[in-house]
Motif scaffolding. Structure first.
Motif, PDB file in Angstrom:
ATOM      1  N   VAL A 460       0.809  -1.220   0.000  1.00 14.33           N
ATOM      2  CA  VAL A 460       0.000   0.000   0.000  1.00 14.33           C
ATOM      3  C   VAL A 460       0.844   1.273   0.000  1.00 14.33           C
ATOM      4  O   VAL A 460       0.289   2.374   0.033  1.00 14.33           O
ATOM      5  CB  VAL A 460      -0.975   0.034   1.203  1.00 14.33           C
ATOM      6  CG1 VAL A 460      -2.001  -1.064   1.093  1.00 14.33           C
ATOM      7  CG2 VAL A 460      -0.216  -0.058   2.522  1.00 14.33           C
ATOM      8  N   GLY A 461       2.134   1.136  -0.024  1.00 14.95           N
ATOM      9  CA  GLY A 461       2.989   2.312  -0.080  1.00 14.95           C
ATOM     10  C   GLY A 461       3.500   2.720   1.287  1.00 14.95           C
ATOM     11  O   GLY A 461       2.906   2.386   2.329  1.00 14.95           O
ATOM     12  N   PRO A 462       4.611   3.439   1.323  1.00 15.38           N
ATOM     13  CA  PRO A 462       5.214   3.846   2.599  1.00 15.38           C
ATOM     14  C   PRO A 462       4.321   4.789   3.384  1.00 15.38           C
ATOM     15  O   PRO A 462       3.652   5.659   2.809  1.00 15.38           O
ATOM     16  CB  PRO A 462       6.510   4.543   2.157  1.00 15.38           C
ATOM     17  CG  PRO A 462       6.273   4.954   0.738  1.00 15.38           C
ATOM     18  CD  PRO A 462       5.365   3.920   0.147  1.00 15.38           C
ATOM     19  N   GLY A 463       4.296   4.590   4.694  1.00 14.43           N
ATOM     20  CA  GLY A 463       3.522   5.458   5.567  1.00 14.43           C
ATOM     21  C   GLY A 463       2.035   5.206   5.538  1.00 14.43           C
ATOM     22  O   GLY A 463       1.264   5.953   6.146  1.00 14.43           O
ATOM     23  N   ARG A 464       1.586   4.142   4.863  1.00 21.37           N
ATOM     24  CA  ARG A 464       0.160   3.871   4.720  1.00 21.37           C
ATOM     25  C   ARG A 464      -0.295   2.666   5.546  1.00 21.37           C
ATOM     26  O   ARG A 464      -1.408   2.190   5.367  1.00 21.37           O
ATOM     27  CB  ARG A 464      -0.176   3.633   3.247  1.00 21.37           C
ATOM     28  CG  ARG A 464      -0.026   4.881   2.391  1.00 21.37           C
ATOM     29  CD  ARG A 464      -1.139   5.854   2.685  1.00 21.37           C
ATOM     30  NE  ARG A 464      -0.986   7.101   1.964  1.00 21.37           N
ATOM     31  CZ  ARG A 464      -1.960   7.974   1.787  1.00 21.37           C
ATOM     32  NH1 ARG A 464      -3.146   7.725   2.292  1.00 21.37           N
ATOM     33  NH2 ARG A 464      -1.750   9.109   1.159  1.00 21.37           N
ATOM     34  N   VAL A 465       0.575   2.177   6.433  1.00 16.17           N
ATOM     35  CA  VAL A 465       0.212   1.075   7.327  1.00 16.17           C
ATOM     36  C   VAL A 465       0.334   1.571   8.762  1.00 16.17           C
ATOM     37  O   VAL A 465       1.375   2.096   9.157  1.00 16.17           O
ATOM     38  CB  VAL A 465       1.127  -0.149   7.111  1.00 16.17           C
ATOM     39  CG1 VAL A 465       0.744  -1.275   8.068  1.00 16.17           C
ATOM     40  CG2 VAL A 465       1.047  -0.628   5.670  1.00 16.17           C
ATOM     41  N   TRP A 466      -0.729   1.401   9.535  1.00  8.95           N
ATOM     42  CA  TRP A 466      -0.778   1.870  10.923  1.00  8.95           C
ATOM     43  C   TRP A 466      -1.014   0.683  11.849  1.00  8.95           C
ATOM     44  O   TRP A 466      -1.663  -0.297  11.462  1.00  8.95           O
ATOM     45  CB  TRP A 466      -1.906   2.878  11.105  1.00  8.95           C
ATOM     46  CG  TRP A 466      -1.770   4.139  10.316  1.00  8.95           C
ATOM     47  CD1 TRP A 466      -2.079   4.314   9.004  1.00  8.95           C
ATOM     48  CD2 TRP A 466      -1.293   5.400  10.799  1.00  8.95           C
ATOM     49  NE1 TRP A 466      -1.828   5.608   8.625  1.00  8.95           N
ATOM     50  CE2 TRP A 466      -1.342   6.299   9.709  1.00  8.95           C
ATOM     51  CE3 TRP A 466      -0.842   5.857  12.024  1.00  8.95           C
ATOM     52  CZ2 TRP A 466      -0.958   7.625   9.820  1.00  8.95           C
ATOM     53  CZ3 TRP A 466      -0.455   7.192  12.149  1.00  8.95           C
ATOM     54  CH2 TRP A 466      -0.507   8.054  11.054  1.00  8.95           C
ATOM     55  N   ALA A 467      -0.539   0.788  13.080  1.00  8.74           N
ATOM     56  CA  ALA A 467      -0.745  -0.281  14.055  1.00  8.74           C
ATOM     57  C   ALA A 467      -0.896   0.311  15.443  1.00  8.74           C
ATOM     58  O   ALA A 467      -0.207   1.271  15.803  1.00  8.74           O
ATOM     59  CB  ALA A 467       0.422  -1.272  14.026  1.00  8.74           C
ATOM     60  N   GLY A 468      -1.821  -0.261  16.211  1.00  9.66           N
ATOM     61  CA  GLY A 468      -2.033   0.166  17.594  1.00  9.66           C
ATOM     62  C   GLY A 468      -2.203  -1.039  18.501  1.00  9.66           C
ATOM     63  O   GLY A 468      -2.787  -2.057  18.104  1.00  9.66           O
ATOM     64  N   GLU A 469      -1.688  -0.917  19.710  1.00  6.06           N
ATOM     65  CA  GLU A 469      -1.747  -2.024  20.667  1.00  6.06           C
ATOM     66  C   GLU A 469      -2.015  -1.447  22.053  1.00  6.06           C
ATOM     67  O   GLU A 469      -1.219  -0.665  22.578  1.00  6.06           O
ATOM     68  CB  GLU A 469      -0.430  -2.796  20.659  1.00  6.06           C
ATOM     69  CG  GLU A 469      -0.354  -3.922  21.667  1.00  6.06           C
ATOM     70  CD  GLU A 469       0.992  -4.638  21.626  1.00  6.06           C
ATOM     71  OE1 GLU A 469       1.440  -5.093  22.691  1.00  6.06           O
ATOM     72  OE2 GLU A 469       1.575  -4.724  20.530  1.00  6.06           O
ATOM     73  N   ALA A 470      -3.155  -1.829  22.633  1.00  8.07           N
ATOM     74  CA  ALA A 470      -3.519  -1.326  23.949  1.00  8.07           C
ATOM     75  C   ALA A 470      -2.680  -2.005  25.033  1.00  8.07           C
ATOM     76  O   ALA A 470      -2.359  -3.188  24.917  1.00  8.07           O
ATOM     77  CB  ALA A 470      -5.000  -1.571  24.212  1.00  8.07           C
TER      78      ALA A 470
END
Length: 533
Positions: A460-470
């Motif tokens: 999906v291209g650089p900077g277009r993948v996000w991740a979060g962990e509580a």
């Protein structure tokens, strides 16, 4: 305003000169034939334009002047790349006119900024504009048969490629339910990235009476990805009402055969189970249109077994921002209300932050999610294996294909897919199935892994993948299916998740007033500078 600030303003405007042509290509101005090569060249020219303008500003800058980054994506729900070939005349006119405008604007910017590379891109724009205008004139002569609707193939741009879908769609238009069943089977396999575009073209080329006949004679028509969302909602609500009536009748029917009466209690249990699924869908649809939310649209459903449903808050075909939420372990239609609420509150938060945006938030239960039950160790059903994700990924890919095919080509938009828990693995596998053509952005929360080692593999291209962990989310620490998306080595952009439930950490990402919900909304809206890390 200083001279350098004026130069920055001029460069910023010039950097967007090729954005509208890029959006016109994504809006299916031209599909197939030489379109992929042209689209790739257009993208290279857009990037070269930004680089040339930044270099010019660097030469003009005094000490202390900051040179801004001018490179940026032209976000849209673009046409899938494949063998289907055709043009959409209105969007092709838009492409031609956008290139002509760039050819006029860029030489002036090049002269003012001292940037000969910018002028060269203007010359390229003029050449391409003249060439495409000549082609368009040839197919729109007075003695030519003009296209009555988008996505009609023309010899000058490459003809239709052979496809089993073409004959099936023709038969479906005549009311052939068997042809529709075969189309739905092709859709489940997701092998043809152009199927949804073909479905959309077929529907848009039907005359009104043929459309009405198809809606009447094909009960499962609304299950086809690629049809306009409003059409799918109309067809699926009608089908849901028929299913509800059929099931209600079965409850009052006692079989005459005494042998069948022996199994009647089990049969009634199944009927009641499906009726509960119908009620769950009706409750989900009723959540739309409340408290400022747009009406809910029923894009797909299946009341059998664990059940499936795809419900959108807002019309994805007319939206500026589309987000599809993919749930994980233990999700089933009977308890889908909580997941529908997650999609609804994400719409609420995104709308609150950006009331001027048109937003569609989709709750997607389009696969059989693994369950904590007796099938825990059954291949293809276990949460410890990726079999269920492999099957689900194909259905999710088909949804994305359909969203791109049916989206209003005159509006640009961004598609975000949000995977939670095991749903993040489904999302990751879908991204690799349609590398570069699945979504504009991916978001993973509480992920046990997404099937790859790095964000780069998702296409999906650089900077277009996000991740979060509580904090306290043990599922997110498993890394069962590849590298942990929240690990630094994975390469995703991490966002903060404070403020959720202390005890239900794995399900806290949508809690009211939580940092995670606010960040998810800002990512959907594209307000990345407001995302807290």
């Amino acid at each position: 305003m200083s001279g350098f600030q004026l130069a920055v303003r001029l460069a910023s405007e010039a950097a967007r000169a090729l954005d509208d042509p890029a959006r016109a290509m994504a809006a299916q101005a031209w599909v197939g034939g030489g379109a992929p090569a042209f689209a790739a060249e257009l993208d290279r020219r857009r990037r070269a334009l930004a680089a040339a303008l930044e270099a010019a500003l660097a030469r003009l800058a005094d000490e202390g002047d900051a040179v801004p980054s001018l490179a940026g994506p032209a976000t849209y729900l673009g046409a899938a790349r494949g063998v289907f070939a055709g043009v959409e005349p209105a969007q092709l006119h838009r492409l031609v006119n956008g290139l002509a405008a760039a050819a006029d604007e860029l030489p002036r910017a090049a002269h003012s900024l001292g940037a000969p590379g910018v002028a060269a891109i203007g010359v390229w724009s003029a050449d391409r504009s003249d060439d495409l205008r000549r082609r368009l004139a040839l197919i729109q002569r007075d003695d030519a048969a003009l296209a009555p609707a988008p996505l009609v193939a023309f010899g000058l741009y490459g003809g239709h490629a052979p496809s089993p879908a073409a004959d099936l769609l023709t038969r479906a238009a005549a009311g052939d339910t068997g042809a529709l069943a075969r189309l739905l089977d092709l859709q489940r396999r997701a092998a043809d990235p152009t199927l949804a575009a073909r479905v959309n073209a077929w529907w848009r080329l039907l005359d009104p009476s043929s459309r009405d006949r198809a809606l009447t004679s094909l009960p499962g028509l609304g299950l086809l990805d690629g049809l306009p969302a409003a059409v799918r909602d109309r067809a699926n609500r009608a089908l849901l009402a028929r299913e509800k009536t059929r099931l209600a009748v079965l409850l009052t029917t006692v079989p005459a055969d005494p042998h069948l009466r022996l199994t009647w209690p089990g049969f009634l249990d199944r009927v009641l189970h499906e009726l509960r699924h119908v009620q769950a869908i009706e409750d989900g649809l009723a959540a739309g249109g409340r408290n400022g939310r747009p009406p809910a649209l029923l894009l797909s459903f299946d009341t059998r077994a664990l059940g499936q449903a795809v419900i959108s808050f807002g019309d994805p075909d007319a939206a500026d921002r589309v987000v599809a939420y993919v749930p994980g372990l233990n999700t089933r239609l009977a308890s889908f209300g909580g997941d529908l609420n997650r999609a609804a509150v994400l719409w609420d938060q995104a709308h609150y932050f950006a009331p001027g945006q048109r937003i569609a938030s989709i709750a997607w239960l389009g696969y059989r999610a693994p369950q904590i039950d007796w099938q825990l160790n059954v291949p293809g059903r276990s949460v410890a294996a990726d079999g269920a994700a492999e099957v689900g990924a194909r259905s999710l890919v088909s949804l994305a294909d359909g969203l791109r095919a049916s989206h209003d080509p005159s509006r640009s938009a961004k598609l975000t897919v949000l995977g939670h828990s095991y749903g993040s693995l489904v999302t990751g596998k879908a991204a690799t199935l349609r590398s570069g053509g699945f979504a504009d952005e991916l978001v993973f929360v509480g992920s046990p892994g997404v099937g790859v080692r790095s964000a780069e593999e998702l296409g999906v291209g650089p900077g277009r993948v996000w991740a979060g962990e509580a904090p306290g989310d043990f599922v997110a620490d498993l890394a069962r299916f590849g590298n942990d998306p929240c690990d630094t080595s994975f390469g995703a952009r991490r966002f903060g998740t404070r403020g959720g439930s202390v005890f239900g950490a794995h399900s806290s990402y949508w809690d009211d007033d939580s940092q995670s919900l606010k960040n998810l909304a800002n990512i959907v809206n594209g307000n990345y500078h407001k995302v807290s890390r």
